[in-house]
Design a protein around this motif. Structure first.
Motif, mmCIF file in Angstrom:
data_model
loop_
_atom_site.group_PDB
_atom_site.id
_atom_site.type_symbol
_atom_site.label_atom_id
_atom_site.label_comp_id
_atom_site.label_asym_id
_atom_site.label_seq_id
_atom_site.Cartn_x
_atom_site.Cartn_y
_atom_site.Cartn_z
ATOM 1 N N GLN A 291 0.829 -1.201 0.000
ATOM 2 C CA GLN A 291 0.000 0.000 0.000
ATOM 3 C C GLN A 291 0.861 1.248 0.000
ATOM 4 O OE1 GLN A 291 -3.192 -1.838 3.083
ATOM 5 N NE2 GLN A 291 -3.453 0.351 2.690
ATOM 6 N N CYS B 4 -2.926 0.311 -3.802
ATOM 7 C CA CYS B 4 -2.539 -1.028 -3.348
ATOM 8 C C CYS B 4 -2.038 -1.792 -4.564
ATOM 9 C CB CYS B 4 -3.747 -1.710 -2.721
ATOM 10 S SG CYS B 4 -3.452 -3.401 -2.135
ATOM 11 N N ASN C 86 -10.311 -6.640 -1.576
ATOM 12 C CA ASN C 86 -11.212 -5.953 -0.659
ATOM 13 C C ASN C 86 -10.483 -4.790 0.016
ATOM 14 O OD1 ASN C 86 -13.120 -8.071 -1.064
ATOM 15 N ND2 ASN C 86 -12.127 -9.272 0.554
ATOM 16 N N TRP C 87 -11.267 -3.822 0.467
ATOM 17 C CA TRP C 87 -10.747 -2.731 1.290
ATOM 18 C C TRP C 87 -11.485 -2.719 2.629
ATOM 19 C CZ3 TRP C 87 -6.617 0.241 0.071
ATOM 20 C CH2 TRP C 87 -6.222 0.315 -1.267
ATOM 21 N N GLN D 141 -11.742 -0.631 6.582
ATOM 22 C CA GLN D 141 -11.482 0.554 7.380
ATOM 23 C C GLN D 141 -11.372 0.117 8.841
ATOM 24 O OE1 GLN D 141 -14.901 3.048 8.585
ATOM 25 N NE2 GLN D 141 -13.851 4.764 7.586
ATOM 26 N N GLY E 286 -13.869 2.208 -5.118
ATOM 27 C CA GLY E 286 -12.693 1.409 -5.402
ATOM 28 C C GLY E 286 -12.555 1.174 -6.886
ATOM 29 N N LEU F 99 -8.260 3.019 -3.659
ATOM 30 C CA LEU F 99 -9.419 3.412 -2.858
ATOM 31 C C LEU F 99 -9.460 4.939 -2.881
ATOM 32 C CD1 LEU F 99 -11.670 2.832 -0.687
ATOM 33 C CD2 LEU F 99 -9.863 3.106 1.027
ATOM 34 N N TYR G 293 -6.621 2.200 6.724
ATOM 35 C CA TYR G 293 -7.258 1.466 5.634
ATOM 36 C C TYR G 293 -6.340 0.343 5.154
ATOM 37 C CZ TYR G 293 -10.618 5.206 5.727
ATOM 38 O OH TYR G 293 -11.595 6.095 6.148
ATOM 39 N N TYR G 294 -6.928 -0.828 4.937
ATOM 40 C CA TYR G 294 -6.180 -2.004 4.505
ATOM 41 C C TYR G 294 -6.796 -2.603 3.250
ATOM 42 C CZ TYR G 294 -4.248 -2.080 9.258
ATOM 43 O OH TYR G 294 -3.623 -1.758 10.439
ATOM 44 N N CYS G 295 -5.933 -3.037 2.336
ATOM 45 C CA CYS G 295 -6.398 -3.865 1.230
ATOM 46 C C CYS G 295 -6.115 -5.330 1.575
ATOM 47 C CB CYS G 295 -5.737 -3.469 -0.089
ATOM 48 S SG CYS G 295 -3.929 -3.617 -0.137
#
Lengths: 108, 120
Positions: free
Chosen positions: A6, A23, A34-35, A37, A64, A73, A86-88
């Motif tokens: 990321q 990402c 997927n993303w 929060q 997205g 994102l 925030y994570y992918c």
């Protein structure tokens, strides 16, 4: 393993700004991304699945995009409640899921 | 509405085995198409998927854990569990249980997390 990278690792923006988090996958994952929060002290929450589909109840300012190895994102107009990390996450390999290292978003 | 709740110790000694349980409510753990996972979060490595179990009892795991993890299902109590052997400092983390309900790969339900520290 499929590595997810990321960028940036952190960013600071003003209320109303457009925010972009990217990402990159180490190999082609098609649209299987997927993303999430995550707010402090809470579990991650699914925001976007299949790279671009908004989870029910998520504000439309989140979107997205992407496929293959490059994904993004976007928050169209940053709100104070969007402060979070925030994570992918890829799921192209259904036997080994991996997450990005996270992007910490703060308000200027 | 599906809800998950982790339970287990907050402190484990080095070399011991961690045992955590996730209680599922709002859906039968045997429901077809639902998968049940454990995920942990450390300051150093971020979010790491540990493994998952299907209602049938079949499971699969993150190879990086070198076969230390076992995820099992208890259908009579609507629960699933994690055992992680040979705990070290590096296993200090918040452990989450999560459900893949809508489709495989989507963690659409999470527990609140259980912070586990490894210390003598």
């Amino acid at each position: 393993d499929i590595k997810m990278t990321q960028s940036p690792s952190s960013l600071s923006a003003s209320v109303g700004d457009r925010v972009l988090i990217t990402c990159q996958a180490s190999q082609d994952i098609r649209g299987n991304l997927n993303w999430y929060q995550q707010k402090p002290g809470k579990a991650p929450k699914l925001l976007i699945f299949d790279a671009s589909k908004l989870e029910t109840g998520v504000p439309s300012r989140f979107s997205g995009s992407g496929s293959g190895t490059d994904f993004a994102l976007t928050i169209s107009s940053l709100q104070p409640e969007d402060v979070a990390t925030y994570y992918c996450q890829q799921y192209d390999n259904l036997f080994m899921y991996t997450f990005g290292q996270g992007t910490k978003l703060e308000i200027k | 509405q599906v809800q998950l709740q982790e339970s287990g110790p907050r402190l484990v000694k080095p070399s011991q085995t961690l045992s955590l349980t996730c209680t599922v409510s709002g859906v039968s753990i045997r429901r077809s198409g639902f998968y049940w996972s454990w995920i942990r979060q450390t300051a150093g490595k971020g979010l790491e998927w540990i493994g998952r179990v299907f209602a049938s009892g079949r499971s699969n795991y993150n190879p990086s854990l070198n076969s230390r993890a076992t995820v099992s299902v208890d259908t009579s109590n609507n629960q699933f569990s994690l055992k992680l052997t040979s705990m070290t400092d590096a296993d200090t983390a918040v452990y989450y249980c999560a459900g893949e309900g809508y489709k495989p790969g989507l963690f659409d339900t999470w527990g609140r997390g259980n912070l586990v520290s490894v210390s003598s």
